[in-house]
Design an enzyme around this catalytic site. Structure first.
Site, mmCIF file in Angstrom:
data_model
loop_
_atom_site.group_PDB
_atom_site.id
_atom_site.type_symbol
_atom_site.label_atom_id
_atom_site.label_comp_id
_atom_site.label_asym_id
_atom_site.label_seq_id
_atom_site.Cartn_x
_atom_site.Cartn_y
_atom_site.Cartn_z
ATOM 1 N N LYS A 168 0.839 -1.209 0.000
ATOM 2 C CA LYS A 168 0.000 0.000 0.000
ATOM 3 C C LYS A 168 0.870 1.253 0.000
ATOM 4 O O LYS A 168 0.634 2.188 -0.753
ATOM 5 C CB LYS A 168 -0.899 0.072 1.251
ATOM 6 C CG LYS A 168 -1.884 -1.043 1.393
ATOM 7 C CD LYS A 168 -2.748 -0.859 2.638
ATOM 8 C CE LYS A 168 -2.041 -0.976 3.981
ATOM 9 N NZ LYS A 168 -1.581 -2.307 4.343
ATOM 10 N N ARG A 195 -9.272 1.355 9.082
ATOM 11 C CA ARG A 195 -8.919 -0.041 9.296
ATOM 12 C C ARG A 195 -9.983 -0.784 10.087
ATOM 13 O O ARG A 195 -9.842 -1.970 10.351
ATOM 14 C CB ARG A 195 -7.619 -0.067 10.099
ATOM 15 C CG ARG A 195 -6.544 -0.932 9.489
ATOM 16 C CD ARG A 195 -5.394 -0.807 10.425
ATOM 17 N NE ARG A 195 -4.243 -1.544 10.146
ATOM 18 C CZ ARG A 195 -3.171 -1.063 9.534
ATOM 19 N NH1 ARG A 195 -3.176 0.127 8.999
ATOM 20 N NH2 ARG A 195 -2.087 -1.789 9.448
ATOM 21 N N ARG A 242 11.293 -7.056 4.358
ATOM 22 C CA ARG A 242 11.251 -5.586 4.338
ATOM 23 C C ARG A 242 12.403 -4.972 5.150
ATOM 24 O O ARG A 242 12.695 -5.412 6.254
ATOM 25 C CB ARG A 242 9.919 -5.178 4.963
ATOM 26 C CG ARG A 242 9.533 -3.774 4.780
ATOM 27 C CD ARG A 242 8.062 -3.605 4.647
ATOM 28 N NE ARG A 242 7.269 -4.028 5.797
ATOM 29 C CZ ARG A 242 5.942 -3.884 5.844
ATOM 30 N NH1 ARG A 242 5.297 -3.352 4.840
ATOM 31 N NH2 ARG A 242 5.272 -4.297 6.903
ATOM 32 N N ARG A 298 11.561 -3.386 10.776
ATOM 33 C CA ARG A 298 10.501 -2.947 11.694
ATOM 34 C C ARG A 298 10.328 -3.983 12.786
ATOM 35 O O ARG A 298 10.342 -5.185 12.513
ATOM 36 C CB ARG A 298 9.182 -2.819 10.920
ATOM 37 C CG ARG A 298 8.922 -1.435 10.411
ATOM 38 C CD ARG A 298 7.751 -1.389 9.483
ATOM 39 N NE ARG A 298 6.512 -1.949 10.036
ATOM 40 C CZ ARG A 298 5.331 -1.838 9.423
ATOM 41 N NH1 ARG A 298 5.242 -1.215 8.261
ATOM 42 N NH2 ARG A 298 4.250 -2.361 9.955
HETATM 43 N N1 LIG Z 1 -5.999 2.997 11.156
HETATM 44 C C1 LIG Z 1 -5.388 2.351 12.153
HETATM 45 N N2 LIG Z 1 -6.096 1.909 13.222
HETATM 46 C C2 LIG Z 1 -5.519 1.265 14.244
HETATM 47 N N3 LIG Z 1 -4.197 0.985 14.300
HETATM 48 C C3 LIG Z 1 -3.425 1.404 13.263
HETATM 49 C C4 LIG Z 1 -3.980 2.105 12.142
HETATM 50 N N4 LIG Z 1 -2.965 2.404 11.270
HETATM 51 C C5 LIG Z 1 -1.847 1.907 11.826
HETATM 52 N N5 LIG Z 1 -2.111 1.297 13.022
HETATM 53 C C6 LIG Z 1 -1.127 0.637 13.923
HETATM 54 O O1 LIG Z 1 0.174 0.788 13.373
HETATM 55 C C7 LIG Z 1 0.740 -0.497 13.010
HETATM 56 C C8 LIG Z 1 1.534 -0.362 11.737
HETATM 57 O O2 LIG Z 1 0.690 0.080 10.697
HETATM 58 P P1 LIG Z 1 1.079 -0.127 9.150
HETATM 59 O O3 LIG Z 1 2.422 0.413 8.899
HETATM 60 O O4 LIG Z 1 -0.060 0.429 8.353
HETATM 61 O O5 LIG Z 1 1.149 -1.695 9.086
HETATM 62 P P2 LIG Z 1 0.865 -2.840 8.037
HETATM 63 O O6 LIG Z 1 2.192 -3.121 7.402
HETATM 64 O O7 LIG Z 1 0.418 -3.938 8.963
HETATM 65 O O8 LIG Z 1 -0.188 -2.452 7.029
HETATM 66 C C9 LIG Z 1 -0.478 -1.411 12.918
HETATM 67 O O9 LIG Z 1 -0.145 -2.780 13.129
HETATM 68 C C10 LIG Z 1 -1.367 -0.860 14.018
HETATM 69 O O10 LIG Z 1 -0.940 -1.274 15.291
#
Ligand SMILES: Nc1ncnc2c1ncn2[C@@H]1O[C@H](COP(=O)(O)OP(=O)(O)O)[C@@H](O)[C@H]1O
Length: 285
Positions: A65, A142, A176, A220
């Protein structure tokens, strides 16, 4: 944008829905933009009223994404806002919120809607002060609750749902790497997955860093196999219903990634009717 920030702000207060709906009922309705139909010419970067695109990118952890949203934001001149990045910025600051968030993120769980909405409001406000308009959201909404809040405060034009088989997602997350200095994302995984149930095979070459980044690569903390599997489980439980939320509104565009960036990017542009636009932009540059 100001109305959106105000409404998101009020939604993160304890009297959540009451404040939120009162404010919205007082503000004027946002303009609407039809989602693109493949058969019709569509100018996606601005509608007829001069509003910039307001798009959402959905997809499982590791699907890419961030990569595609970031490229499109450069092409269309709108900000790419990733709530995962906002959370990670908060993690790197010291303080009680950072400690609380570290625990949640490292368990693969979601941060509360209230915290996320407050981080997003702050980000939109900073952008507005810099004259930003429109957005490509990545990682938000989400949960269906987040999608409802967003839908009540502004119009989303299009939701792109990126898809890859689960095996590929896990390998991509484990491969990653991020340069701790320049912040760019790389991937050391060399993916060759046989297609199942009539689906084509998927191959992705590694995206290796340039020599100056090699010694500065970090992983990460939530990209371990156990946490990735938990994030996937949480995605299926809490975020997949968001796909249905937008599908029922006719805003969801499904996109099965055919492979890595070189194969997928032109196909995505084509699906978005942006291929000619990119050609013109490249020629003008
Ligand atoms: N919209 C959201 N609602 C709740 N938690 C979020 C949201 N966006 C990010 N997070 C938190 O930040 C973490 C990392 O997000 P992200 O980088 O988007 O991860 P991913 O690679 O899982 O898509 C998620 O696992 C969650 O804990």
């Amino acid at each position: 944008m100001a109305a959106l920030i105000r409404a998101l702000r009020s939604s993160s207060s304890s009297s959540y829905y009451t404040n939120y709906f009162i404010r919205r009922s007082l503000s004027t309705a946002a303009s609407t933009t039809a989602p693109p139909l493949k058969s019709e010419p569509f100018t996606p970067f601005m509608d007829t009223k001069g509003k910039h695109v307001q798009w959402v990118f959905l997809g499982c952890p590791g699907v890419g994404k961030g990569t595609f949203a970031s490229r499109l934001s450069t092409l269309l001149g709108v900000p790419h806002i990733a709530t995962g990045d906002l959370v990670r910025e908060e993690l790197s600051a010291s303080g009680p919120l950072s400690k609380q968030l570290t625990e949640i993120v490292n368990q693969g769980e979601l941060v509360s809607d209230e915290i996320i909405i407050s981080l997003l409001s702050k980000r939109l406000e900073t952008g507005e002060a810099k004259g930003e308009s429109g957005f490509i959201l990545d990682g938000f909404p989400r949960t269906v609750r987040q999608a409802e809040i967003l839908g009540d405060v502004t119009d989303i034009d299009l939701v792109v749902n990126l898809k890859l088989p689960e095996r590929v997602l896990v390998e991509k997350c484990l491969g990653r790497r991020i340069c701790s200095q320049c912040g760019k994302n790389f991937n050391v995984a060399n993916i060759n997955v046989k297609g199942e149930n009539g689906n084509p095979d998927i191959s992705m070459d590694p995206l290796l860093p340039p020599p100056q980044c090699v010694a500065k690569l970090i992983t990460r903390s939530d990209d371990t196999e156990a946490i990735v599997r938990e994030r996937l489980r949480v995605y299926y439980e809490k975020s997949q219903p968001v796909e249905e939320f937008y599908r029922s509104q006719g805003k969801l565009m499904e996109f099965n990634l055919p492979g890595g960036l070189p194969e997928s990017w032109p196909k995505l542009l084509e699906a978005l009717n942006l291929d000619e636009y990119e050609d013109k932009q490249s020629a003008a540059a």
